[in-house]
Design an enzyme around this catalytic site. Structure first.
Site, PDB file in Angstrom:
ATOM      1  N   GLU A 134       0.833  -1.201   0.000  1.00  0.00           N
ATOM      2  CA  GLU A 134       0.000   0.000   0.000  1.00  0.00           C
ATOM      3  C   GLU A 134       0.866   1.249   0.000  1.00  0.00           C
ATOM      4  O   GLU A 134       0.461   2.295  -0.513  1.00  0.00           O
ATOM      5  CB  GLU A 134      -0.943  -0.002   1.209  1.00  0.00           C
ATOM      6  N   HIS A 151       6.128 -26.895   3.498  1.00  0.00           N
ATOM      7  CA  HIS A 151       5.247 -27.940   2.993  1.00  0.00           C
ATOM      8  C   HIS A 151       4.131 -27.354   2.137  1.00  0.00           C
ATOM      9  O   HIS A 151       3.114 -28.017   1.913  1.00  0.00           O
ATOM     10  CB  HIS A 151       4.674 -28.730   4.170  1.00  0.00           C
ATOM     11  N   LYS A 181     -13.840   1.276  -3.862  1.00  0.00           N
ATOM     12  CA  LYS A 181     -14.834   1.658  -2.850  1.00  0.00           C
ATOM     13  C   LYS A 181     -15.947   2.496  -3.475  1.00  0.00           C
ATOM     14  O   LYS A 181     -17.125   2.326  -3.151  1.00  0.00           O
ATOM     15  CB  LYS A 181     -14.154   2.435  -1.713  1.00  0.00           C
TER      16      LYS A 181
END
Length: 530
Positions: A335, A366, A495
């Site tokens: 960001e 793993h 948004k």
């Protein structure tokens, strides 16, 4: 500036086929390419950086004016120039209270007064019958405190802490299930008190508490600067903790956004956390670049991302309690430095910040280490490891953890040649063409770079140092790229579109003007609701 970038690219081309392992023919390599502040040790010797490359990289510091901009940041100048704001999260951990001026006014009396209010409030909660704290926030109002609370779990002696961020109702439903509404504190963390995800969850929590016999007026607190909105929500002013616009969300864990952490570990331990951050601030300001951990970490990052062209960076804490650190750093770095426009409005001329991801060791071994070791993309790795854990009776666990961490960094560098792979296949009984085929699958190219941060034990002071280290690393990389690391305009468009889509998704408005794909998906959702 470009001449330095050109020289760095030329240097990288010259050494791209050089074995990192061969650099250790110099017996002083490991010590020379390490640095330390206090007990925090940084080893970047397992990279293909040599003296010439490092000196070229340091030229970027001078060319970008890093030292002057560092002074500007700490002195309260508005280096977040797209928003006209200072960048002073460092003031939140300035426990000595030395003056920090913004527009000629010392902000420290207000910072220290808020910190003292937090201490009193947190201790009151700890001394009460509150059993659970639910922090409702998103982004920096969630990732920082959630990470820190998990990291410092051995120091918890207060109520249990829970974190709700996602607007998906499943998140708050699963969190509240089983809690006693009469013994739960809800903290609503939103600077503007308008963040839609946070306020949706806050209203749901308020309804839940009321329905189950709690008292929201006495059991809610707010971390916000919007006093009018917190009052309208029903939260008394003495339960509201504000912070200034010169504290960005992803840098805010040091102040009121860290209230849940203070409640969990206590004011004294929280002060130690702040002092760790303050110690890193002082190191960053005072240490010569060649011994300066944030600067070195940034230069290594620039070498790998902007010079070598590595598009991602893996953060691999061999410390289970730092399992949330990769997510926290993902926001902090991506960001901040995921920008394509420089401060002056010109295009960024090199790659911007890399993709940051990772997981706790040994879990990642793993899951995705296969790609790191044998994939076609080079992924620079950043290991973190403590010399000892918090459970002396489980020291054998920790020793195995450390061995795995160090083995992975060595394996990434050393690799395995075709000759060694063939020898292993001979021992396994293979012959002829099948031996050769099997051997090729067991070759590790090696020469994969990594750095390691090592520390004695993860305590509040050390966590503060580590977080501040990465904050300042972001600053240095942003300065070198010529960008503003402290705005985040890239989060706005989605948004805005979500707001316009809401009535369409609710079935209250047509999808006129939407592209065919979006209209189709909305139609599918509406048609398939129960």
């Amino acid at each position: 500036m470009m001449s330095i970038w050109d020289a760095l690219r030329e240097k990288q081309a010259q050494v791209s086929d050089r074995s990192i392992l061969s650099l250790f023919d110099d017996p002083g390599r490991a010590q020379e390419y390490s640095a330390k502040t206090g007990d925090l040790f940084f080893d970047f010797s397992k990279t293909n950086i040599d003296d010439e490359a490092l000196n070229l990289l340091s030229g970027l510091l001078d060319a970008s004016g890093m030292a002057q901009k560092r002074t500007a940041m700490f002195s309260g100048q508005p280096i977040n120039d797209t928003e006209g704001r200072a960048v002073l999260h460092t003031a939140l951990r300035n426990l000595d209270g030395g003056p920090v001026l913004v527009n000629g006014t010392d902000v420290m009396p207000g910072v220290l007064a808020t910190l003292e209010r937090m201490r009193v409030f947190a201790q009151g909660v700890r001394d009460s019958d509150v059993t659970d704290v639910v922090n409702i926030g998103i982004g920096g109002s969630d990732l920082g405190p959630a990470m820190a609370v998990a990291a410092l779990s051995p120091y918890h002696d207060g109520p249990r802490c829970h974190f709700v961020s996602n607007v998906d109702g499943a998140h708050i439903a699963d969190t509240l299930r089983g809690l006693d509404a009469k013994k739960t504190l809800v903290i609503v963390a939103s600077k503007t008190f308008t963040t839609i995800e946070t306020m949706t969850n806050a209203r749901t929590a308020r309804a839940w508490m009321t329905e189950h016999g709690g008292d929201p007026k006495a059991q809610f607190a707010a971390l916000s600067t919007a006093d009018d909105l917190t009052a309208a929500f029903g939260i008394p002013p003495e339960r509201v903790f504000g912070f200034e616009d010169w504290v960005g969300g992803r840098y805010s864990v040091w102040g009121p956004i860290g209230l849940s952490l203070m409640i969990a570990i206590g004011p004294r331990a929280f002060d130690a956390f702040l002092r760790g951050g303050q110690a890193m601030d002082r190191h960053f300001q005072a240490a010569d670049w060649r011994e300066n951990l944030p600067v070195l970490l940034a230069l290594v990052g620039v070498w790998h991302a902007q010079v070598c062209g590595c598009s991602s960076r893996a953060v691999l804490p061999y410390d289970q309690r730092l399992a949330k650190l990769p997510d926290y750093l993902q926001q902090l770095e991506m960001e901040s430095n995921g920008k394509s426009v420089q401060i002056g409005g010109a295009d960024v001329t090199v790659d911007s910040g890399p993709i940051v991801w990772g997981a706790a060791g040994t879990n990642g071994q793993h899951a995705f280490y296969q790609l790191i070791h044998q994939g076609t993309r080079v992924v620079p790795c950043e290991f973190l490891v403590a010399a000892e854990g918090h459970e002396p009776e489980l020291a054998h666990h920790h020793n195995l953890l450390v061995a795995n961490c160090l083995a992975q960094s060595e394996a990434l560098m050393r690799g395995r040649s075709i000759e060694d792979a063939r020898a292993k296949m001979v021992q396994a009984g293979f012959t002829g063409q099948e031996l050769e085929r099997q051997a090729r699958h067991r070759v590790f190219a090696g020469n994969r770079p990594s750095v390691t941060l090592a520390y004695p034990k993860l305590d509040p002071f050390m966590l503060g140092q580590i977080i501040a280290l990465y904050e300042h690393r972001v600053f240095v990389e942003g300065v070198i790229l010529g960008i503003n690391s402290y705005d985040q305009w890239g989060v706005e468009l989605g948004k805005e579109l979500a707001t316009s889509l809401q009535p369409i998704v609710d079935g209250e408005a047509p999808a006129d003007g939407k592209d065919g794909s979006t209209a189709q998906l909305v139609g599918y959702v509406i048609a398939n609701r129960g």
